[in-house]
Write a protein that holds these residues in place. Structure first.
Motif, mmCIF file in Angstrom:
data_model
loop_
_atom_site.group_PDB
_atom_site.id
_atom_site.type_symbol
_atom_site.label_atom_id
_atom_site.label_comp_id
_atom_site.label_asym_id
_atom_site.label_seq_id
_atom_site.Cartn_x
_atom_site.Cartn_y
_atom_site.Cartn_z
ATOM 1 N N ARG A 19 -2.779 -4.973 -11.826
ATOM 2 C CA ARG A 19 -3.858 -5.271 -10.865
ATOM 3 C C ARG A 19 -3.451 -4.809 -9.466
ATOM 4 O O ARG A 19 -4.213 -4.149 -8.765
ATOM 5 N N ARG A 20 -2.219 -5.132 -9.066
ATOM 6 C CA ARG A 20 -1.758 -4.792 -7.721
ATOM 7 C C ARG A 20 -1.664 -3.279 -7.511
ATOM 8 O O ARG A 20 -2.048 -2.773 -6.448
ATOM 9 N N VAL A 21 -1.164 -2.554 -8.507
ATOM 10 C CA VAL A 21 -0.977 -1.112 -8.351
ATOM 11 C C VAL A 21 -2.257 -0.339 -8.649
ATOM 12 O O VAL A 21 -2.710 0.463 -7.832
ATOM 13 N N PHE A 22 -2.837 -0.558 -9.821
ATOM 14 C CA PHE A 22 -3.973 0.276 -10.222
ATOM 15 C C PHE A 22 -5.290 -0.143 -9.570
ATOM 16 O O PHE A 22 -6.034 0.703 -9.086
ATOM 17 N N ILE A 23 -5.573 -1.427 -9.545
ATOM 18 C CA ILE A 23 -6.868 -1.890 -9.022
ATOM 19 C C ILE A 23 -6.850 -1.955 -7.495
ATOM 20 O O ILE A 23 -7.698 -1.359 -6.831
ATOM 21 N N GLU A 24 -5.857 -2.661 -6.935
ATOM 22 C CA GLU A 24 -5.837 -2.847 -5.478
ATOM 23 C C GLU A 24 -5.359 -1.600 -4.728
ATOM 24 O O GLU A 24 -5.969 -1.195 -3.747
ATOM 25 N N GLU A 30 -11.608 -2.735 -12.409
ATOM 26 C CA GLU A 30 -11.027 -3.679 -13.366
ATOM 27 C C GLU A 30 -11.484 -3.350 -14.780
ATOM 28 O O GLU A 30 -10.711 -3.454 -15.738
ATOM 29 N N ALA A 31 -12.735 -2.928 -14.938
ATOM 30 C CA ALA A 31 -13.260 -2.580 -16.255
ATOM 31 C C ALA A 31 -12.488 -1.413 -16.868
ATOM 32 O O ALA A 31 -12.268 -1.382 -18.081
ATOM 33 N N VAL A 70 1.867 2.568 -16.883
ATOM 34 C CA VAL A 70 3.165 2.525 -16.215
ATOM 35 C C VAL A 70 2.935 2.330 -14.722
ATOM 36 O O VAL A 70 2.228 3.116 -14.091
ATOM 37 N N CYS A 71 3.527 1.299 -14.164
ATOM 38 C CA CYS A 71 3.402 1.088 -12.720
ATOM 39 C C CYS A 71 4.650 0.410 -12.166
ATOM 40 O O CYS A 71 5.324 -0.341 -12.865
ATOM 41 N N VAL A 72 4.923 0.713 -10.909
ATOM 42 C CA VAL A 72 6.055 0.148 -10.185
ATOM 43 C C VAL A 72 5.551 -0.255 -8.802
ATOM 44 O O VAL A 72 4.857 0.523 -8.147
ATOM 45 N N LEU A 73 5.880 -1.455 -8.379
ATOM 46 C CA LEU A 73 5.482 -1.908 -7.045
ATOM 47 C C LEU A 73 6.147 -1.054 -5.971
ATOM 48 O O LEU A 73 7.258 -0.544 -6.165
#
Length: 142
Positions: A19-24, A30-31, A70-73
């Motif tokens: 949520r933090r990386v991809f959406i925000e 979100e869908a 795959v995501c990294v803050l």
């Protein structure tokens, strides 16, 4: 700084990171981000000093393993954590003789990152959630 990557059942932590990386951060809806595949996936969680900072989702399609989400803050970017997550996914699939290759759908701006890990891009560029992507594969050495 202590880094740990492990298989997790803590889907809420993975969802929070995504949520933090991809959406925000990236503005993906979100869908588009939250689908019905999480229940059938294996999830990797990366912890830095005990705090979740990265995740990846592993799926099976026949004899192909798929690494996705795959995501990294930002706080952990540039540390090698993203590459470590990808290597952990590759190792997960390589440990099972039922897999021949690993596949991922890479955002075009980071193709070089995946190429440095041995992935090869193929096929045309396509749109996924408003971001240009290309398919990439890595054969598993046996």
């Amino acid at each position: 700084m202590t880094i740990e990557i492990r298989v997790t059942q803590d889907i809420a932590a993975c969802h929070d990171l995504r949520r933090r990386v991809f959406i925000e951060e990236q503005g993906i809806s979100e869908a588009d981000e939250m689908d019905d595949l999480d229940d059938q996936a294996t999830h990797l969680l990366a912890l830095q000093d005990g705090q979740p900072v990265g995740t990846a989702r592993l799926l099976q399609k026949g004899r192909t393993g798929k690494i996705g989400r795959v995501c990294v803050l930002p706080v952990a970017r540039g540390t090698g954590l993203g590459a470590a997550l990808i290597r952990a996914g590759i190792d997960h699939f390589a440990a099972d003789p039922g897999f021949d290759e690993v596949y991922l759908s890479a955002q075009v701006p980071v193709l070089g990152f995946y190429e440095r890990l041995g992935f090869v891009a193929h096929g045309p560029e396509y749109d996924d959630a408003g971001i240009p992507h290309r398919d990439m594969t890595l054969p598993l050495a046996r």
